[in-house]
Design a protein around this motif. Structure first.
Motif, PDB file in Angstrom:
ATOM      1  N   GLY A 173      53.301-105.723  53.908  1.00 12.54           N
ATOM      2  CA  GLY A 173      54.334-104.705  53.739  1.00 12.54           C
ATOM      3  C   GLY A 173      55.588-105.324  53.163  1.00 12.54           C
ATOM      4  O   GLY A 173      55.559-105.928  52.097  1.00 12.54           O
ATOM      5  N   GLU A 174      56.683-105.215  53.900  1.00  6.68           N
ATOM      6  CA  GLU A 174      57.962-105.769  53.451  1.00  6.68           C
ATOM      7  C   GLU A 174      58.347-107.004  54.260  1.00  6.68           C
ATOM      8  O   GLU A 174      59.524-107.266  54.504  1.00  6.68           O
ATOM      9  CB  GLU A 174      59.050-104.706  53.545  1.00  6.68           C
ATOM     10  CG  GLU A 174      58.820-103.560  52.583  1.00  6.68           C
ATOM     11  CD  GLU A 174      59.904-102.506  52.675  1.00  6.68           C
ATOM     12  OE1 GLU A 174      60.809-102.612  53.526  1.00  6.68           O
ATOM     13  OE2 GLU A 174      59.836-101.565  51.881  1.00  6.68           O
ATOM     14  N   THR A 175      57.335-107.781  54.678  1.00 12.88           N
ATOM     15  CA  THR A 175      57.602-108.993  55.442  1.00 12.88           C
ATOM     16  C   THR A 175      56.837-110.185  54.868  1.00 12.88           C
ATOM     17  O   THR A 175      55.801-110.026  54.225  1.00 12.88           O
ATOM     18  CB  THR A 175      57.209-108.845  56.931  1.00 12.88           C
ATOM     19  OG1 THR A 175      55.791-108.684  57.040  1.00 12.88           O
ATOM     20  CG2 THR A 175      57.930-107.692  57.586  1.00 12.88           C
ATOM     21  N   LEU A 176      57.379-111.358  55.131  1.00 14.79           N
ATOM     22  CA  LEU A 176      56.721-112.617  54.804  1.00 14.79           C
ATOM     23  C   LEU A 176      56.659-113.419  56.093  1.00 14.79           C
ATOM     24  O   LEU A 176      57.690-113.703  56.713  1.00 14.79           O
ATOM     25  CB  LEU A 176      57.501-113.369  53.723  1.00 14.79           C
ATOM     26  CG  LEU A 176      56.966-114.735  53.294  1.00 14.79           C
ATOM     27  CD1 LEU A 176      55.501-114.652  52.850  1.00 14.79           C
ATOM     28  CD2 LEU A 176      57.831-115.307  52.172  1.00 14.79           C
ATOM     29  N   GLU A 177      55.436-113.733  56.516  1.00 10.58           N
ATOM     30  CA  GLU A 177      55.221-114.411  57.795  1.00 10.58           C
ATOM     31  C   GLU A 177      54.969-115.901  57.587  1.00 10.58           C
ATOM     32  O   GLU A 177      54.156-116.287  56.743  1.00 10.58           O
ATOM     33  CB  GLU A 177      54.023-113.803  58.513  1.00 10.58           C
ATOM     34  CG  GLU A 177      53.741-114.421  59.860  1.00 10.58           C
ATOM     35  CD  GLU A 177      52.532-113.810  60.541  1.00 10.58           C
ATOM     36  OE1 GLU A 177      51.777-114.569  61.169  1.00 10.58           O
ATOM     37  OE2 GLU A 177      52.353-112.582  60.439  1.00 10.58           O
ATOM     38  N   CYS A 178      55.667-116.710  58.343  1.00 13.39           N
ATOM     39  CA  CYS A 178      55.470-118.160  58.311  1.00 13.39           C
ATOM     40  C   CYS A 178      54.085-118.484  58.876  1.00 13.39           C
ATOM     41  O   CYS A 178      53.729-118.032  59.963  1.00 13.39           O
ATOM     42  CB  CYS A 178      56.558-118.849  59.135  1.00 13.39           C
ATOM     43  SG  CYS A 178      56.388-120.645  59.185  1.00 13.39           S
ATOM     44  N   TRP A 179      53.323-119.263  58.134  1.00 13.66           N
ATOM     45  CA  TRP A 179      51.960-119.583  58.550  1.00 13.66           C
ATOM     46  C   TRP A 179      51.922-120.499  59.766  1.00 13.66           C
ATOM     47  O   TRP A 179      50.953-120.501  60.515  1.00 13.66           O
ATOM     48  CB  TRP A 179      51.183-120.232  57.392  1.00 13.66           C
ATOM     49  CG  TRP A 179      51.754-121.559  56.964  1.00 13.66           C
ATOM     50  CD1 TRP A 179      52.695-121.775  56.005  1.00 13.66           C
ATOM     51  CD2 TRP A 179      51.448-122.837  57.511  1.00 13.66           C
ATOM     52  NE1 TRP A 179      53.002-123.102  55.911  1.00 13.66           N
ATOM     53  CE2 TRP A 179      52.236-123.792  56.828  1.00 13.66           C
ATOM     54  CE3 TRP A 179      50.596-123.285  58.509  1.00 13.66           C
ATOM     55  CZ2 TRP A 179      52.200-125.144  57.109  1.00 13.66           C
ATOM     56  CZ3 TRP A 179      50.553-124.646  58.785  1.00 13.66           C
ATOM     57  CH2 TRP A 179      51.341-125.560  58.083  1.00 13.66           C
ATOM     58  N   ALA A 180      52.980-121.270  60.006  1.00 14.40           N
ATOM     59  CA  ALA A 180      52.940-122.263  61.073  1.00 14.40           C
ATOM     60  C   ALA A 180      53.184-121.699  62.464  1.00 14.40           C
ATOM     61  O   ALA A 180      52.475-122.032  63.403  1.00 14.40           O
ATOM     62  CB  ALA A 180      53.952-123.372  60.789  1.00 14.40           C
ATOM     63  N   HIS A 181      54.200-120.838  62.604  1.00 12.41           N
ATOM     64  CA  HIS A 181      54.559-120.366  63.942  1.00 12.41           C
ATOM     65  C   HIS A 181      54.628-118.855  64.063  1.00 12.41           C
ATOM     66  O   HIS A 181      54.974-118.332  65.114  1.00 12.41           O
ATOM     67  CB  HIS A 181      55.890-120.985  64.389  1.00 12.41           C
ATOM     68  CG  HIS A 181      55.835-122.473  64.459  1.00 12.41           C
ATOM     69  ND1 HIS A 181      56.486-123.274  63.553  1.00 12.41           N
ATOM     70  CD2 HIS A 181      55.179-123.309  65.303  1.00 12.41           C
ATOM     71  CE1 HIS A 181      56.231-124.544  63.854  1.00 12.41           C
ATOM     72  NE2 HIS A 181      55.449-124.589  64.900  1.00 12.41           N
ATOM     73  N   GLY A 182      54.352-118.133  62.975  1.00  9.57           N
ATOM     74  CA  GLY A 182      54.219-116.684  63.058  1.00  9.57           C
ATOM     75  C   GLY A 182      55.483-115.857  62.944  1.00  9.57           C
ATOM     76  O   GLY A 182      55.418-114.641  63.057  1.00  9.57           O
ATOM     77  N   SER A 183      56.635-116.477  62.702  1.00 13.04           N
ATOM     78  CA  SER A 183      57.841-115.667  62.522  1.00 13.04           C
ATOM     79  C   SER A 183      57.739-114.898  61.205  1.00 13.04           C
ATOM     80  O   SER A 183      57.415-115.470  60.175  1.00 13.04           O
ATOM     81  CB  SER A 183      59.091-116.545  62.487  1.00 13.04           C
ATOM     82  OG  SER A 183      59.384-117.025  63.764  1.00 13.04           O
ATOM     83  N   ALA A 184      58.007-113.609  61.265  1.00 11.17           N
ATOM     84  CA  ALA A 184      57.979-112.760  60.067  1.00 11.17           C
ATOM     85  C   ALA A 184      59.414-112.462  59.658  1.00 11.17           C
ATOM     86  O   ALA A 184      60.261-112.150  60.502  1.00 11.17           O
ATOM     87  CB  ALA A 184      57.223-111.471  60.344  1.00 11.17           C
TER      88      ALA A 184
END
Length: 108
Positions: A58-69
Motif C-alpha cells: 500500500g502506502e508503506t515501506l517495511e524494514c526487512w530486519a525488524h518489521g517497522s513500517a
C-alpha cells in the motif's frame, strides 16, 4: 540546488523500492500500486538498515530486519521498534525522468 535525475519512471517496478543516492544521500524510490512515486530516506531509524531492501505494501515501506513500517507519504513509523521518522523528499516527474533534490523535503 536543482533536482537530479535518479532513474526513468519506466524502470520502476510497482510496489518495489529502489535505492538511489543523490549528493551522498541514500533515498528509497517507490512506485506504489496507485501509480504514485514516493521518495523517502533509505535508512531505517531503528537499525541503520536499507529500507529499499524491505517490502512495499500500500502506502508503506517495511524494514526487512525488524518489521517497522514507514509511511511513504509522511515518513512516520507506523509501528515499533522504530519511533523516529525518515525524511520524505519531493519527487518531480519530467516525461519519463524521475527527479529528486535531496535538499527539498516535503513538509508533512
Amino acid at each position: 540546488m536543482t533536482a537530479t535525475r535518479v532513474c526513468a519512471l519506466s524502470e520502476l517496478e510497482q510496489d518495489t523500492a529502489r535505492r538511489v543516492e543523490v549528493e551522498g544521500v541514500p533515498i528509497a524510490v517507490v512506485l506504489d500500486s496507485n501509480g504514485e512515486v514516493h521518495a523517502i530516506g533509505d535508512t531505517c531509524t531503528h537499525g541503520d538498515i536499507s529500507l529499499s531492501e524491505g517490502f512495499v505494501e500500500g502506502e508503506t515501506l517495511e524494514c526487512w530486519a525488524h518489521g517497522s513500517a514507514f509511511s511513504l507519504r509522511t515518513g512516520r513509523p507506523l509501528n515499533l521498534p522504530a519511533y523516529e521518522p525518515v525524511p520524505v523528499y519531493v519527487v518531480q516527474i519530467d516525461g519519463d525522468d524521475v527527479l529528486i533534490d535531496p535538499n527539498l523535503k516535503k513538509e508533512v
